[in-house]
Design an enzyme around this catalytic site. Structure first.
Site, PDB file in Angstrom:
ATOM      1  N   HIS A 108       0.801  -1.225   0.000  1.00 45.39           N
ATOM      2  CA  HIS A 108       0.000   0.000   0.000  1.00 45.39           C
ATOM      3  C   HIS A 108       0.832   1.274   0.000  1.00 45.39           C
ATOM      4  O   HIS A 108       0.280   2.376  -0.095  1.00 45.39           O
ATOM      5  CB  HIS A 108      -0.965  -0.002   1.188  1.00 45.39           C
ATOM      6  CG  HIS A 108      -2.279   0.649   0.889  1.00 45.39           C
ATOM      7  ND1 HIS A 108      -3.383   0.528   1.694  1.00 45.39           N
ATOM      8  CD2 HIS A 108      -2.685   1.432  -0.154  1.00 45.39           C
ATOM      9  CE1 HIS A 108      -4.398   1.206   1.188  1.00 45.39           C
ATOM     10  NE2 HIS A 108      -4.000   1.767   0.063  1.00 45.39           N
ATOM     11  N   ASP A 131      -9.557  -0.442   4.200  1.00 45.55           N
ATOM     12  CA  ASP A 131      -8.327  -0.937   4.830  1.00 45.55           C
ATOM     13  C   ASP A 131      -8.639  -1.346   6.267  1.00 45.55           C
ATOM     14  O   ASP A 131      -9.459  -0.705   6.933  1.00 45.55           O
ATOM     15  CB  ASP A 131      -7.270   0.177   4.830  1.00 45.55           C
ATOM     16  CG  ASP A 131      -5.839  -0.326   4.903  1.00 45.55           C
ATOM     17  OD1 ASP A 131      -5.607  -1.292   5.652  1.00 45.55           O
ATOM     18  OD2 ASP A 131      -4.967   0.259   4.238  1.00 45.55           O
ATOM     19  N   ASP A 135      -3.210   3.742   7.883  1.00 50.65           N
ATOM     20  CA  ASP A 135      -1.992   4.160   7.179  1.00 50.65           C
ATOM     21  C   ASP A 135      -1.708   5.645   7.384  1.00 50.65           C
ATOM     22  O   ASP A 135      -1.296   6.353   6.472  1.00 50.65           O
ATOM     23  CB  ASP A 135      -2.079   3.821   5.695  1.00 50.65           C
ATOM     24  CG  ASP A 135      -2.200   2.327   5.457  1.00 50.65           C
ATOM     25  OD1 ASP A 135      -1.904   1.546   6.383  1.00 50.65           O
ATOM     26  OD2 ASP A 135      -2.598   1.927   4.347  1.00 50.65           O
ATOM     27  N   HIS A 148       4.360   1.383   4.071  1.00 54.56           N
ATOM     28  CA  HIS A 148       2.974   1.133   3.662  1.00 54.56           C
ATOM     29  C   HIS A 148       1.983   1.539   4.758  1.00 54.56           C
ATOM     30  O   HIS A 148       0.788   1.673   4.477  1.00 54.56           O
ATOM     31  CB  HIS A 148       2.765  -0.318   3.223  1.00 54.56           C
ATOM     32  CG  HIS A 148       2.743  -1.333   4.333  1.00 54.56           C
ATOM     33  ND1 HIS A 148       2.196  -2.584   4.167  1.00 54.56           N
ATOM     34  CD2 HIS A 148       3.229  -1.316   5.599  1.00 54.56           C
ATOM     35  CE1 HIS A 148       2.328  -3.290   5.291  1.00 54.56           C
ATOM     36  NE2 HIS A 148       2.957  -2.537   6.161  1.00 54.56           N
ATOM     37  N   ASP A 237      -6.676  -6.351   2.835  1.00 53.92           N
ATOM     38  CA  ASP A 237      -6.777  -6.738   4.238  1.00 53.92           C
ATOM     39  C   ASP A 237      -7.993  -6.124   4.926  1.00 53.92           C
ATOM     40  O   ASP A 237      -8.256  -6.411   6.104  1.00 53.92           O
ATOM     41  CB  ASP A 237      -5.479  -6.463   5.005  1.00 53.92           C
ATOM     42  CG  ASP A 237      -5.196  -4.996   5.310  1.00 53.92           C
ATOM     43  OD1 ASP A 237      -6.121  -4.167   5.264  1.00 53.92           O
ATOM     44  OD2 ASP A 237      -4.027  -4.675   5.610  1.00 53.92           O
TER      45      ASP A 237
END
Length: 308
Positions: A108, A131, A135, A148, A237
């Site tokens: 990512h 997600d 992040d 990521h 994920d």
């Protein structure tokens, strides 16, 4: 209504932004799972740009046990910058040519380049970020040093200047134009940042209570208000590991098969998405290519496949 124009696939076989190797094999696995054939069946024109150049064989360093939240160590910073700069150029060209950029990752961290390239064309880009994680770490908060886990923060202008400066130093997106969906694993600094910036975040708790249909209605309203384009960033994920075992940072309790498909079917019906990326498919961890085939199915749902 089908998307106008051509879907341009851009493959990024890169995994040095993650903590486990294998996501570099994801784009190839998605293509082998029949993406091109499936899009032909949907009468979706497709242009395959091929692979973004990535660094040659690099030994994968084990995480530094001394790395702490106070550390500024970013693992493989130069390589991440190099790949994302090249990706940003390709995405910018696709958007300028009025094509639909479809980026296939890779880990990512490549969202840094995707969003930087889109920012050339869209002044107020909306982002739907599926997600398990947000992040939103930086080099000052990361527990791992894996980039990521920082890609959305970088796109907001936070982080190392080598990354935030790709195609210009200004933030590429605004907090009020972001919606996170499927989140269930957040670091303390990320929780604080989400609350302080007013970022819309639908955790799995919210999805359980409201249902994915209502969540998507609210999310689509949010990202299409005051924006001139909408990007979908889909980390596999976000799905429950029972559905998508082939990913490097799996977290129990994610989206079901039908919740994910319905979400992307609703995005297609709304006709608001102007670009997309699918990341973190890791064939080295997959079971009978289950995750790669699921990714293909989800892409097709986003681009118009319907049950009837």
């Amino acid at each position: 209504m089908p998307y106008v124009g051509t879907v341009e696939t851009i493959r990024v076989p890169f995994d040095l932004g993650a903590g486990r190797r294998g996501a570099s094999l994801g784009p190839g696995a998605i293509m082998r799972a029949g993406l091109e054939c499936r899009l032909q069946q949907l009468n979706v024109p497709m242009l395959d740009r091929g692979d973004i150049p990535v660094p040659g064989h690099i030994p994968f360093a084990t995480p530094d046990a001394s790395l702490s939240a106070a550390s500024s160590t970013l693992r493989y910073l130069a390589e991440v910058e190099q790949v994302n700069a090249a990706l940003a150029e390709s995405v910018a060209q696709a958007a300028a040519g009025k094509r639909f950029p479809l980026v296939l990752g890779g880990d990512h961290s490549i969202a840094i380049g995707t969003i930087a390239g889109l920012a050339d064309h869209y002044r107020n880009l909306g982002v739907i970020w599926f997600d398990a994680h947000s992040d939103l770490n930086t080099e000052h908060s990361t527990p791992s040093g894996n980039i990521h886990g920082m890609s959305l923060a970088v796109s907001l202008g936070l982080g190392h200047p080598a990354l935030t400066g790709i195609r210009g130093d200004s933030p590429k997106i605004k907090p009020e134009h972001i919606v996170l969906i499927g989140v269930r694993s957040l670091d303390p600094a990320e929780k604080t940042f989400i609350r302080s910036q007013g970022i819309t975040c639908y955790t799995m708790h919210d999805i359980d209570r409201k249902g994915i249909g209502r969540v998507m209605e609210e999310a689509m309203e949010r990202v299409s208000t005051g924006t001139d384009g909408v990007h979908l960033s889909f980390d596999v994920d976000c799905l429950d590991p029972l559905e998508a075992p082939g990913t490097g940072t799996a977290v129990n309790g994610g989206l079901s098969f039908r919740e994910a498909h319905l979400a992307l079917e609703l995005l297609y019906e709304a006709g608001i998405v102007t670009s997309a990326e699918f990341v973190e498919v890791n064939p080295a961890l997959d079971v009978n290519e289950k995750t790669a085939h699921l990714a293909v199915g989800l892409i097709c749902s986003l681009l118009g496949q319907q049950i009837l």
